[in-house]
Design an enzyme around this catalytic site. Structure first.
Site, short mmCIF file in Angstrom:
data_model
loop_
_atom_site.label_atom_id
_atom_site.label_comp_id
_atom_site.label_asym_id
_atom_site.label_seq_id
_atom_site.Cartn_x
_atom_site.Cartn_y
_atom_site.Cartn_z
N LYS A 124 69.94 -7.14 27.67
CA LYS A 124 70.64 -6.02 28.31
C LYS A 124 70.24 -5.90 29.78
O LYS A 124 71.09 -5.76 30.66
CB LYS A 124 70.32 -4.72 27.55
CG LYS A 124 71.01 -3.49 28.09
CD LYS A 124 71.18 -2.43 27.01
CE LYS A 124 69.95 -1.59 26.81
NZ LYS A 124 69.66 -0.67 27.94
N SER A 125 68.94 -5.96 30.06
CA SER A 125 68.48 -5.81 31.45
C SER A 125 69.08 -6.90 32.33
O SER A 125 69.53 -6.64 33.46
CB SER A 125 66.95 -5.93 31.51
OG SER A 125 66.36 -4.84 30.87
N ARG A 173 72.07 -6.80 35.53
CA ARG A 173 71.74 -7.34 36.86
C ARG A 173 72.71 -8.44 37.28
O ARG A 173 73.01 -8.59 38.46
CB ARG A 173 70.28 -7.83 36.87
CG ARG A 173 69.29 -6.63 36.88
CD ARG A 173 67.93 -7.01 36.36
NE ARG A 173 66.91 -5.98 36.55
CZ ARG A 173 66.70 -4.93 35.74
NH1 ARG A 173 67.46 -4.74 34.68
NH2 ARG A 173 65.74 -4.06 36.00
N GLY A 215 70.57 4.29 31.68
CA GLY A 215 69.57 4.57 32.72
C GLY A 215 69.51 3.45 33.74
O GLY A 215 69.35 3.68 34.95
N ARG A 222 67.83 13.00 32.16
CA ARG A 222 66.76 12.03 32.49
C ARG A 222 66.36 12.16 33.96
O ARG A 222 67.20 12.41 34.82
CB ARG A 222 67.23 10.61 32.13
CG ARG A 222 67.41 10.49 30.62
CD ARG A 222 67.78 9.11 30.20
NE ARG A 222 66.68 8.18 30.39
CZ ARG A 222 66.77 6.87 30.16
NH1 ARG A 222 67.92 6.37 29.73
NH2 ARG A 222 65.75 6.08 30.36
N ASP A 261 60.32 -0.46 25.20
CA ASP A 261 61.47 -0.15 24.33
C ASP A 261 61.19 -0.51 22.86
O ASP A 261 61.97 -0.14 21.98
CB ASP A 261 62.72 -0.91 24.81
CG ASP A 261 63.20 -0.37 26.16
OD1 ASP A 261 62.88 0.79 26.49
OD2 ASP A 261 63.89 -1.11 26.87
N LYS A 266 63.04 8.61 27.74
CA LYS A 266 64.01 7.54 27.44
C LYS A 266 65.31 8.20 26.94
O LYS A 266 65.53 9.37 27.14
CB LYS A 266 63.41 6.58 26.42
CG LYS A 266 62.21 5.80 26.97
CD LYS A 266 62.65 4.89 28.10
CE LYS A 266 61.49 4.15 28.73
NZ LYS A 266 61.89 3.42 29.94
N ARG A 299 67.87 2.76 19.89
CA ARG A 299 66.62 2.12 19.41
C ARG A 299 66.05 2.87 18.21
O ARG A 299 65.38 2.28 17.36
CB ARG A 299 65.60 2.01 20.54
CG ARG A 299 66.17 1.31 21.77
CD ARG A 299 65.30 0.21 22.32
NE ARG A 299 65.96 -0.40 23.47
CZ ARG A 299 66.70 -1.50 23.44
NH1 ARG A 299 66.90 -2.14 22.30
NH2 ARG A 299 67.27 -1.97 24.53
#
Ligand code: S3P
Length: 428
Positions: free
Chosen positions: A19-20, A24, A91, A119, A312, A339, A385
């Site tokens: 995902k990260s 990007r 986020g 958040r 996570d 989170k 999660r």
């Protein structure tokens, strides 16, 4: 959705792209000259939010069955969106895009769902303001909705009070637009996908200890990227394989970047049988297949510099600890409270409902393992999660577990229940 105790889990699973890294790829591709081609992109709701935001900023993005094509317009090619950007539940989208928008010559407002609106955004507003950005919380509560007016930016050195890749990446992205170098020092090292991938796209990024720095850049250049599988998604199959008697699972092509692999280290420390096979690299990111076998676990302490490397995965570590002999202590993890949900509170409430001996502390949890778990009604609080963690805990518990809001797994792993079901009913 209902879950009950499982027989041995067997077979092979390929988890979706990280995902990260997927986020990007869209962002850096949009800011590059030329067309970036991405395979194994995660089509989860969070990354689709990033795609939608960049489309609104004037970037053409083709989403086909096998690849994503991002037709970048260069560092100065974004255009003012017709209305507010919607970052959904993400986020990463919200915080990283702030760094990019701070360097544009137009004003943007952005907002997300109820979770995003609670958040903390001060962690990016403060450093961006120090760089010269104008960024405002429209409800004056340091949360979204935000209004960002692009401004001339100056390089800074920022001493971040939190180890957060979202904060670090936001500042580095703003640094692309600054008039001098920018650097960020963290209390301990957070995931470094931005640094690795920005270098790939041609930026001058350096890392020394817990400091990352970037030079202002005239241009980024399009790339071909194959996204490795997400270790945060693999985590649920690792846990299921370890917990359910007789299990043996092969999880293919998982990213094992050392700033992300804390779960593997903690599981091994708890006595887990996990073997890395076919180790490889893809665009600077290490990968491997993970062979996981049912194991008898014991308690451990998870703290300090390890925390950002499995932030996570801490919910699933807490679930594993319930089945381990002895005490597990998780500390230095106050970030869990901010989170997608307050993950200390939600884990303690839901695991207690299943019969676990678990106590919340100011910065983590203490779990006395060994009490048998039983089924319960689990409120996921729409946190992906949490839903996945309890789907796995239920496989090793007596009776029936009902997960409320189970659909929220679409944020990071739309096919999760199908893949879990297949492993539970595979005979090979
Ligand atoms: C992420 C960084 C982490 C993580 C989040 C994704 C990223 O947040 O919890 O799911 O892609 O940079 P923090 O860096 O704020 O801890």
């Amino acid at each position: 959705m209902k879950f009950t105790r499982a027989e041995a889990l067997k077979g092979t699973v390929t988890v979706p792209g990280d995902k990260s890294i997927s986020h990007r790829c869209i962002m850096f591709g949009a800011l590059s000259d030329g067309t970036t081609r991405v395979t194994n992109f995660l089509k989860g709701a969070d990354c689709l939010s990033t795609i939608q935001c960049f489309r609104k900023l004037g970037i053409r993005i083709d989403d086909t069955a096998d690849e994503i094509l991002i037709h970048g317009k260069g560092l100065h090619g974004l255009t003012a969106p017709g209305g507010p950007l919607d970052t959904g539940n993400s986020g990463t989208t919200t915080r990283l895009i702030c760094g990019i928008l701070a360097g544009q010559d137009f004003t943007t407002s952005l907002n997300g769902d109820a979770s995003i609106q609670s958040r903390p955004m001060k962690r990016v507003m403060d450093p961006l303001s120090r760089m010269g950005a104008r960024i405002e919380s429209l409800r004056h509560n340091d949360c979204a909705p935000l209004l960002i007016s692009g401004s001339p930016l100056h390089g800074i050195h920022y001493q971040s009070p939190v180890a957060s890749a979202q904060v670090k990446s936001c500042i580095l992205l703003a640094g692309l637009y600054a008039d001098s170098p920018t650097s960020v020092t963290e209390p301990c090292r957070s995931r470094d996908h931005s640094e690795i991938l920005l270098r790939h796209f041609g930026a001058s990024v350096k890392t020394e200890g817990t400091t990352a720095s970037i030079e202002p850049e005239p241009a980024l250049h399009a790339q071909e990227i194959r996204v490795p599988g997400d270790i945060s998604s693999a985590a649920y199959f690792i846990a299921a394989g370890l917990l359910v008697q007789g299990s043996e699972i092969l999880i293919r092509n998982v990213g094992i970047n050392p700033t992300r692999d804390g779960l593997l280290r903690v599981c091994r420390d708890m006595g887990a049988d996990i073997t890395l096979l076919n180790e490889d690299r893809s665009q600077g990111e290490p990968t491997a297949d993970l062979l996981v076998r049912h194991s008898s676990l014991h308690g451990t302490t998870v703290e300090g510099a390890l925390i950002p490397t499995l932030i996570d995965e801490l919910p699933v570590v807490a679930a594993l600890a319930c089945f381990a002999r002895g005490t597990t202590v998780i500390r230095d993890a106050q970030e869990l409270k901010v989170k997608e949900s307050n993950r200390i509170d939600v884990m303690v409430k839901n695991l207690s409902a299943m019969g676990a001996q678990i106590t919340a502390t100011k910065d983590g949890m203490i779990i006395e393992g060994g009490a048998p778990l039983h089924g319960a009604v689990i409120d996921s609080r729409l946190d992906h999660r949490i839903a996945m963690t309890f789907a796995v805990a239920a496989l090793a518990a007596d009776g029936e577990t009902h997960i409320q809001g189970a659909d929220c797994v679409r944020i990071s792993y739309p096919g999760f229940y199908e893949d879990l079901h297949r492993l539970c009913h595979s005979s090979c």
